[in-house]
Design a protein around this motif. Structure first.
Motif, PDB file in Angstrom:
ATOM      1  N   PHE A  33       0.839  -1.198   0.000  1.00  0.00           N
ATOM      2  CA  PHE A  33       0.000   0.000   0.000  1.00  0.00           C
ATOM      3  C   PHE A  33       0.871   1.244   0.000  1.00  0.00           C
ATOM      4  O   PHE A  33       2.059   1.200   0.303  1.00  0.00           O
ATOM      5  CB  PHE A  33      -0.919   0.020   1.234  1.00  0.00           C
ATOM      6  CG  PHE A  33      -2.001  -1.019   1.182  1.00  0.00           C
ATOM      7  CD1 PHE A  33      -3.177  -0.793   0.479  1.00  0.00           C
ATOM      8  CD2 PHE A  33      -1.840  -2.224   1.841  1.00  0.00           C
ATOM      9  CE1 PHE A  33      -4.165  -1.752   0.425  1.00  0.00           C
ATOM     10  CE2 PHE A  33      -2.821  -3.194   1.799  1.00  0.00           C
ATOM     11  CZ  PHE A  33      -3.993  -2.955   1.084  1.00  0.00           C
ATOM     12  N   GLN A  34       0.245   2.385  -0.278  1.00  0.00           N
ATOM     13  CA  GLN A  34       0.949   3.659  -0.207  1.00  0.00           C
ATOM     14  C   GLN A  34       1.205   4.015   1.249  1.00  0.00           C
ATOM     15  O   GLN A  34       0.466   3.616   2.148  1.00  0.00           O
ATOM     16  CB  GLN A  34       0.134   4.765  -0.859  1.00  0.00           C
ATOM     17  CG  GLN A  34      -0.016   4.604  -2.351  1.00  0.00           C
ATOM     18  CD  GLN A  34      -0.899   5.707  -2.928  1.00  0.00           C
ATOM     19  OE1 GLN A  34      -1.828   6.176  -2.285  1.00  0.00           O
ATOM     20  NE2 GLN A  34      -0.592   6.109  -4.148  1.00  0.00           N
ATOM     21  N   GLU A  35       2.228   4.827   1.454  1.00  0.00           N
ATOM     22  CA  GLU A  35       2.629   5.231   2.801  1.00  0.00           C
ATOM     23  C   GLU A  35       1.480   5.854   3.587  1.00  0.00           C
ATOM     24  O   GLU A  35       1.314   5.593   4.779  1.00  0.00           O
ATOM     25  CB  GLU A  35       3.787   6.223   2.694  1.00  0.00           C
ATOM     26  CG  GLU A  35       4.338   6.689   4.014  1.00  0.00           C
ATOM     27  CD  GLU A  35       5.456   7.686   3.835  1.00  0.00           C
ATOM     28  OE1 GLU A  35       5.379   8.760   4.460  1.00  0.00           O
ATOM     29  OE2 GLU A  35       6.402   7.399   3.062  1.00  0.00           O
ATOM     30  N   VAL A  36       0.661   6.661   2.931  1.00  0.00           N
ATOM     31  CA  VAL A  36      -0.431   7.354   3.631  1.00  0.00           C
ATOM     32  C   VAL A  36      -1.434   6.363   4.233  1.00  0.00           C
ATOM     33  O   VAL A  36      -2.000   6.621   5.300  1.00  0.00           O
ATOM     34  CB  VAL A  36      -1.130   8.380   2.707  1.00  0.00           C
ATOM     35  CG1 VAL A  36      -1.905   7.701   1.575  1.00  0.00           C
ATOM     36  CG2 VAL A  36      -2.019   9.296   3.519  1.00  0.00           C
ATOM     37  N   ILE A  37      -1.628   5.228   3.611  1.00  0.00           N
ATOM     38  CA  ILE A  37      -2.546   4.207   4.158  1.00  0.00           C
ATOM     39  C   ILE A  37      -1.970   3.661   5.460  1.00  0.00           C
ATOM     40  O   ILE A  37      -2.686   3.533   6.464  1.00  0.00           O
ATOM     41  CB  ILE A  37      -2.771   3.065   3.142  1.00  0.00           C
ATOM     42  CG1 ILE A  37      -3.411   3.611   1.861  1.00  0.00           C
ATOM     43  CG2 ILE A  37      -3.584   1.937   3.752  1.00  0.00           C
ATOM     44  CD1 ILE A  37      -4.771   4.271   2.053  1.00  0.00           C
ATOM     45  N   TYR A  38      -0.691   3.358   5.468  1.00  0.00           N
ATOM     46  CA  TYR A  38      -0.049   2.871   6.693  1.00  0.00           C
ATOM     47  C   TYR A  38      -0.066   3.947   7.769  1.00  0.00           C
ATOM     48  O   TYR A  38      -0.276   3.653   8.947  1.00  0.00           O
ATOM     49  CB  TYR A  38       1.383   2.412   6.411  1.00  0.00           C
ATOM     50  CG  TYR A  38       1.441   1.225   5.489  1.00  0.00           C
ATOM     51  CD1 TYR A  38       1.003  -0.028   5.915  1.00  0.00           C
ATOM     52  CD2 TYR A  38       1.910   1.354   4.190  1.00  0.00           C
ATOM     53  CE1 TYR A  38       1.045  -1.119   5.068  1.00  0.00           C
ATOM     54  CE2 TYR A  38       1.956   0.265   3.342  1.00  0.00           C
ATOM     55  CZ  TYR A  38       1.516  -0.969   3.779  1.00  0.00           C
ATOM     56  OH  TYR A  38       1.555  -2.049   2.942  1.00  0.00           O
ATOM     57  N   GLN A  39       0.128   5.184   7.369  1.00  0.00           N
ATOM     58  CA  GLN A  39       0.110   6.284   8.332  1.00  0.00           C
ATOM     59  C   GLN A  39      -1.264   6.383   9.002  1.00  0.00           C
ATOM     60  O   GLN A  39      -1.356   6.519  10.226  1.00  0.00           O
ATOM     61  CB  GLN A  39       0.450   7.596   7.616  1.00  0.00           C
ATOM     62  CG  GLN A  39       0.611   8.776   8.551  1.00  0.00           C
ATOM     63  CD  GLN A  39       0.823  10.055   7.781  1.00  0.00           C
ATOM     64  OE1 GLN A  39      -0.123  10.615   7.248  1.00  0.00           O
ATOM     65  NE2 GLN A  39       2.068  10.505   7.716  1.00  0.00           N
ATOM     66  N   ARG A  40      -2.325   6.298   8.230  1.00  0.00           N
ATOM     67  CA  ARG A  40      -3.676   6.365   8.791  1.00  0.00           C
ATOM     68  C   ARG A  40      -3.957   5.189   9.719  1.00  0.00           C
ATOM     69  O   ARG A  40      -4.553   5.358  10.791  1.00  0.00           O
ATOM     70  CB  ARG A  40      -4.707   6.407   7.669  1.00  0.00           C
ATOM     71  CG  ARG A  40      -4.686   7.694   6.883  1.00  0.00           C
ATOM     72  CD  ARG A  40      -5.571   7.624   5.671  1.00  0.00           C
ATOM     73  NE  ARG A  40      -5.452   8.851   4.889  1.00  0.00           N
ATOM     74  CZ  ARG A  40      -5.789   8.930   3.610  1.00  0.00           C
ATOM     75  NH1 ARG A  40      -6.278   7.870   2.965  1.00  0.00           N
ATOM     76  NH2 ARG A  40      -5.650  10.069   2.960  1.00  0.00           N
ATOM     77  N   CYS A  41      -3.535   4.007   9.310  1.00  0.00           N
ATOM     78  CA  CYS A  41      -3.766   2.811  10.137  1.00  0.00           C
ATOM     79  C   CYS A  41      -2.944   2.852  11.420  1.00  0.00           C
ATOM     80  O   CYS A  41      -3.439   2.474  12.493  1.00  0.00           O
ATOM     81  CB  CYS A  41      -3.450   1.553   9.336  1.00  0.00           C
ATOM     82  SG  CYS A  41      -4.567   1.301   7.942  1.00  0.00           S
ATOM     83  N   LEU A  42      -1.704   3.317  11.328  1.00  0.00           N
ATOM     84  CA  LEU A  42      -0.872   3.420  12.523  1.00  0.00           C
ATOM     85  C   LEU A  42      -1.476   4.437  13.496  1.00  0.00           C
ATOM     86  O   LEU A  42      -1.461   4.217  14.711  1.00  0.00           O
ATOM     87  CB  LEU A  42       0.568   3.802  12.161  1.00  0.00           C
ATOM     88  CG  LEU A  42       1.566   3.825  13.313  1.00  0.00           C
ATOM     89  CD1 LEU A  42       1.626   2.464  14.030  1.00  0.00           C
ATOM     90  CD2 LEU A  42       2.949   4.225  12.822  1.00  0.00           C
ATOM     91  N   ALA A  43      -2.038   5.507  12.980  1.00  0.00           N
ATOM     92  CA  ALA A  43      -2.705   6.490  13.846  1.00  0.00           C
ATOM     93  C   ALA A  43      -3.862   5.833  14.596  1.00  0.00           C
ATOM     94  O   ALA A  43      -4.054   6.075  15.792  1.00  0.00           O
ATOM     95  CB  ALA A  43      -3.206   7.674  13.018  1.00  0.00           C
ATOM     96  N   ILE A  44      -4.613   4.991  13.937  1.00  0.00           N
ATOM     97  CA  ILE A  44      -5.727   4.277  14.585  1.00  0.00           C
ATOM     98  C   ILE A  44      -5.204   3.383  15.696  1.00  0.00           C
ATOM     99  O   ILE A  44      -5.733   3.383  16.816  1.00  0.00           O
ATOM    100  CB  ILE A  44      -6.523   3.458  13.541  1.00  0.00           C
ATOM    101  CG1 ILE A  44      -7.260   4.415  12.588  1.00  0.00           C
ATOM    102  CG2 ILE A  44      -7.491   2.492  14.225  1.00  0.00           C
ATOM    103  CD1 ILE A  44      -7.827   3.729  11.357  1.00  0.00           C
ATOM    104  N   GLU A  45      -4.161   2.617  15.412  1.00  0.00           N
ATOM    105  CA  GLU A  45      -3.612   1.695  16.412  1.00  0.00           C
ATOM    106  C   GLU A  45      -3.003   2.440  17.601  1.00  0.00           C
ATOM    107  O   GLU A  45      -3.176   2.028  18.744  1.00  0.00           O
ATOM    108  CB  GLU A  45      -2.576   0.756  15.787  1.00  0.00           C
ATOM    109  CG  GLU A  45      -3.163  -0.317  14.904  1.00  0.00           C
ATOM    110  CD  GLU A  45      -4.178  -1.192  15.623  1.00  0.00           C
ATOM    111  OE1 GLU A  45      -3.974  -1.538  16.814  1.00  0.00           O
ATOM    112  OE2 GLU A  45      -5.195  -1.529  14.992  1.00  0.00           O
ATOM    113  N   MET A  46      -2.295   3.519  17.327  1.00  0.00           N
ATOM    114  CA  MET A  46      -1.695   4.270  18.435  1.00  0.00           C
ATOM    115  C   MET A  46      -2.781   4.913  19.298  1.00  0.00           C
ATOM    116  O   MET A  46      -2.634   4.977  20.521  1.00  0.00           O
ATOM    117  CB  MET A  46      -0.695   5.306  17.915  1.00  0.00           C
ATOM    118  CG  MET A  46       0.570   4.670  17.370  1.00  0.00           C
ATOM    119  SD  MET A  46       1.972   5.801  17.108  1.00  0.00           S
ATOM    120  CE  MET A  46       1.295   6.993  15.980  1.00  0.00           C
TER     121      MET A  46
END
Length: 134
Positions: A33-46
């Motif tokens: 996936f694109q970096e922004v997808i991982y960024q959004r998901c990591l924000a959810i997990e954090m």
């Protein structure tokens, strides 16, 4: 004044929580996936783990006291840990240099460089040794 990698674990509890969140995201999404997808998901997990963070925090870069530009770090966690994300097949020296530069510019001691783009999650702890002397 030389930043170093993997030498200080002063913030290991906090970085461990962040890495755990990244591992969960990578185990669910995998790579590709694109970096922004991982960024959004990591924000959810954090957020689920009650970590306080600022996303895409903009900082001014100065040269000889003169503003020369602005850069955005992906996350600043608890006001002390810089987290820079990548979604590339392999981390390169240029990515590590970017993370080190962010630590110096933001005057932070500890950072994480996390790559979601490889088959296995890649994590580098980065420490600003110069900051340790202050």
């Amino acid at each position: 004044m030389k930043p170093i990698v993997n030498s200080s674990y002063k913030n290991s509890e906090l970085t461990g929580k962040i890495i755990g969140c990244a591992m969960k995201v990578h185990s669910i999404l995998g790579n590709g996936f694109q970096e922004v997808i991982y960024q959004r998901c990591l924000a959810i997990e954090m957020a689920k783990t009650d970590l306080l963070f600022a996303r895409e925090m903009e900082m001014t870069i100065y040269y000889d006291g003169i503003e020369v530009g602005k850069r955005r770090v992906d996350f600043l966690v608890e006001g002390i840990i810089m987290v820079e994300l990548k979604a590339v097949s392999q981390l390169e020296d240029v990515h590590l240099a970017q993370a080190i530069n962010y630590l110096e510019v933001y005057k932070l001691e500890t950072g994480l460089l996390i790559n979601f783009g490889s088959r296995s999650l890649q994590v580098k702890r980065v420490t600003n040794e110069y900051k340790l002397d202050r």
